[in-house]
Design an enzyme around this catalytic site. Structure first.
Site, PDB file in Angstrom:
ATOM      1  N   TYR A   1      11.334 -27.710   5.134  1.00 62.55           N
ATOM      2  CA  TYR A   1      12.062 -28.418   5.985  1.00 62.55           C
ATOM      3  C   TYR A   1      11.688 -29.420   6.838  1.00 62.55           C
ATOM      4  O   TYR A   1      10.874 -28.842   7.128  1.00 62.55           O
ATOM      5  CB  TYR A   1      12.780 -26.945   6.643  1.00 62.55           C
ATOM      6  CG  TYR A   1      14.185 -27.696   7.554  1.00 62.55           C
ATOM      7  CD1 TYR A   1      14.801 -28.345   7.291  1.00 62.55           C
ATOM      8  CD2 TYR A   1      13.923 -28.102   8.789  1.00 62.55           C
ATOM      9  CE1 TYR A   1      16.339 -29.198   7.916  1.00 62.55           C
ATOM     10  CE2 TYR A   1      14.789 -28.138   9.947  1.00 62.55           C
ATOM     11  CZ  TYR A   1      15.682 -28.935   8.985  1.00 62.55           C
ATOM     12  OH  TYR A   1      17.195 -29.536  10.129  1.00 62.55           O
TER      13      TYR A   1
ATOM     14  N   ASP B   1       9.247 -18.714   6.440  1.00 62.04           N
ATOM     15  CA  ASP B   1      10.863 -19.120   6.176  1.00 62.04           C
ATOM     16  C   ASP B   1      11.646 -18.902   4.669  1.00 62.04           C
ATOM     17  O   ASP B   1      11.640 -19.452   3.603  1.00 62.04           O
ATOM     18  CB  ASP B   1      11.205 -20.756   6.606  1.00 62.04           C
ATOM     19  CG  ASP B   1      12.707 -20.935   6.309  1.00 62.04           C
ATOM     20  OD1 ASP B   1      13.475 -20.415   6.585  1.00 62.04           O
ATOM     21  OD2 ASP B   1      12.651 -22.165   6.836  1.00 62.04           O
TER      22      ASP B   1
ATOM     23  N   LYS C   1      22.684 -21.954   7.247  1.00 61.50           N
ATOM     24  CA  LYS C   1      22.550 -22.133   5.888  1.00 61.50           C
ATOM     25  C   LYS C   1      23.986 -20.770   4.689  1.00 61.50           C
ATOM     26  O   LYS C   1      24.780 -20.367   5.484  1.00 61.50           O
ATOM     27  CB  LYS C   1      21.456 -22.401   5.649  1.00 61.50           C
ATOM     28  CG  LYS C   1      21.014 -23.242   6.301  1.00 61.50           C
ATOM     29  CD  LYS C   1      20.784 -24.376   6.275  1.00 61.50           C
ATOM     30  CE  LYS C   1      19.556 -25.066   7.601  1.00 61.50           C
ATOM     31  NZ  LYS C   1      19.206 -25.838   7.472  1.00 61.50           N
TER      32      LYS C   1
ATOM     33  N   ARG D   1      21.010 -12.769  27.347  1.00 67.83           N
ATOM     34  CA  ARG D   1      19.687 -13.914  27.736  1.00 67.83           C
ATOM     35  C   ARG D   1      19.073 -12.484  27.034  1.00 67.83           C
ATOM     36  O   ARG D   1      18.741 -12.796  25.860  1.00 67.83           O
ATOM     37  CB  ARG D   1      19.375 -14.684  28.677  1.00 67.83           C
ATOM     38  CG  ARG D   1      18.070 -15.149  28.308  1.00 67.83           C
ATOM     39  CD  ARG D   1      17.483 -16.155  28.821  1.00 67.83           C
ATOM     40  NE  ARG D   1      17.664 -16.278  30.061  1.00 67.83           N
ATOM     41  CZ  ARG D   1      16.398 -15.553  30.714  1.00 67.83           C
ATOM     42  NH1 ARG D   1      16.166 -15.062  30.931  1.00 67.83           N
ATOM     43  NH2 ARG D   1      17.388 -15.659  32.396  1.00 67.83           N
TER      44      ARG D   1
HETATM   45  C1  PLP Z   1      18.038 -25.899   8.461  1.00 68.52           C
HETATM   46  C2  PLP Z   1      16.818 -25.269   7.745  1.00 68.52           C
HETATM   47  C3  PLP Z   1      15.967 -24.798   8.766  1.00 68.52           C
HETATM   48  C4  PLP Z   1      16.332 -25.172  10.332  1.00 68.52           C
HETATM   49  O1  PLP Z   1      17.482 -24.786  10.791  1.00 68.52           O
HETATM   50  P1  PLP Z   1      18.704 -24.627  11.967  1.00 68.52           P
HETATM   51  O2  PLP Z   1      19.490 -23.680  11.883  1.00 68.52           O
HETATM   52  O3  PLP Z   1      18.993 -26.470  11.426  1.00 68.52           O
HETATM   53  O4  PLP Z   1      17.564 -25.229  13.356  1.00 68.52           O
HETATM   54  C5  PLP Z   1      14.648 -24.457   8.327  1.00 68.52           C
HETATM   55  N1  PLP Z   1      13.815 -24.286   7.873  1.00 68.52           N
HETATM   56  C6  PLP Z   1      15.095 -24.526   7.028  1.00 68.52           C
HETATM   57  C7  PLP Z   1      14.732 -24.302   5.447  1.00 68.52           C
HETATM   58  C8  PLP Z   1      16.426 -25.399   6.906  1.00 68.52           C
HETATM   59  O5  PLP Z   1      17.186 -25.689   5.501  1.00 68.52           O
END
Ligand code: PLP
Length: 380
Positions: A98, A170, A195, A46
């Site tokens: 998001y 982000d 992604k 962890r």
């Molecule tokens: C998918 C996404 C998230 C969240 O990520 P997860 O891996 O699904 O928890 C956050 N920000 C953006 C821009 C995303 O496309």
């Protein structure tokens, strides 16, 4: 080393034990101590894990940050970052973000005394007017999900420095291959590695990149204290994905630009959103601040929600599914899928209409992609 080489020459390769070229997966929960208080660098997975560490160092290098940490999901990364704040703090966030981030900010964190203002981050005056004595953080998404709005990072960082606000971006959509926010003075970068960084639709994961020793220590502390970390095997998959990030991103962009240009001329597409189009509102800023425009294209269809439904049902090469950034092309309906957590009136106020479709343009042959869109639009 340059970006493409850094993405491949990760960790200690070949490994010191057997010369293995691929990074080893340390699928272990715990590590033997040599004696009380003396480890070989790791004690419990962890806290830290050697496979995870290779991924974290790689992401930190690609983003040009001090350090990086990886998490079970993108939302786990975001949740951990938000613990840098305390009760009574105020956050200004982009309004078209998001859906899961919006839900965390709107429906979860206010119970712990955090306050949020959502606004379009394209106007200095509007942002400055929203700053209050308890404002601590600016939360940015550029290009935004799903409208692909572009934020001028120079402008926003200038405001943040003047008011001593922490800036978090982000960077999931652009990836460090197309945008390196730390070069603009951003404090923290978050990713859904689910992604583009992983890129193969087979992992959920997240990352946070830090820029100072203080932020590094605090994020590391919260990751361990809250247990939001990524598993060794998932880290290995993301590492493998990152090796091809540069070639994938180039091809995603090439295909996305072709799809956007095709849709732009189609009578059934009311509006097309892609920062690579000259008609896009943020095109000039995107051109200046990014190395490429990314692989996501959104469009509004002419025939309302029935049109959207029929269009999505007819697609064969694009799968109707949540998520984005994988080699496989996906289409989704933000109003009922990725952004369903936004109330309808809020959604429509920020411009995420019922007739909006988001396409994650994959790496298939471009003619197969446009022909698929063609046959689905034909039926409208
Ligand atoms: C998918 C996404 C998230 C969240 O990520 P997860 O891996 O699904 O928890 C956050 N920000 C953006 C821009 C995303 O496309």
């Amino acid at each position: 080393m340059r970006f493409e080489t850094t993405a491949i020459h990760t960790g200690d390769r070949p490994d010191r034990a057997f010369g293995a070229i691929s990074t080893s997966i340390y699928q272990t929960s715990t590590f033997a101590f040599e004696t009380i208080g003396k480890t070989r660098g790791y004690d419990y997975s962890r806290t830290a894990n050697p496979t995870r560490k290779v991924l974290e160092d790689t992401i930190a290098q690609l983003e040009g940050g001090k350090a990086a940490f990886t998490f079970a999901t993108g939302m786990a990364a975001e949740t951990t970052v938000m613990h840098l704040l305390k009760t009574g703090d105020h956050v200004i966030s982009g309004d078209d973000i998001y859906g899961g981030t919006y839900r965390l900010f709107q429906d979860v964190l206010p119970a712990f005394g955090l306050e949020f203002t959502f606004l379009r981050m394209d106007n200095r005056k509007r942002i400055e007017e929203a700053i209050k004595p308890n404002t601590r953080m600016l939360w940015l998404e550029t290009p935004s999900n799903p409208l692909l709005n572009i934020i001028d990072l120079e402008m926003v960082v200038d405001i943040a420095k003047k008011h001593k606000l922490l800036t978090v971006i982000d960077n999931t959509f652009a990836t460090p291959y197309f945008l390196r926010p730390i070069e603009y003075g951003i404090d923290l970068v978050v990713h859904s590695t689910t992604k583009y960084l992983n890129g193969h639709c087979d992992v959920v994961g997240g990352a946070v990149v830090t820029t100072t020793d203080e932020l590094t220590q605090r994020v590391q502390f919260y990751l361990n204290a809250m247990g939001t970390c990524a598993s060794p095997f998932d880290c290995w998959l993301v590492l493998r994905g990152i090796e091809t990030l540069p070639v994938r991103m180039k091809r995603h962009e090439e295909n996305a630009l072709a799809v956007a240009s095709y849709l732009k001329g189609h009578p059934k597409a009311k509006r097309v959103f892609y920062p690579g189009l000259e008609s896009h509102k943020g095109h000039e800023i995107a051109r200046r601040q990014m190395k490429g425009f990314g692989g996501v294209v959104s469009l509004e269809l002419e025939d309302g929600i029935e049109g959207v439904n029929s269009f999505l049902r007819k697609l064969k090469v694009f799968f109707l599914a949540e998520s984005l950034g994988g080699i496989t092309s996906l289409a989704e309906h933000p109003a009922t899928m990725s952004h369903a957590s936004m109330p309808k009136d809020y959604r429509e106020r920020v411009g995420i209409m019922d007739e909006l479709v988001r396409l994650s343009v994959g790496l298939e042959n471009i003619d197969d992609l446009t022909e698929d869109l063609e046959q689905a639009l034909e039926h409208l």
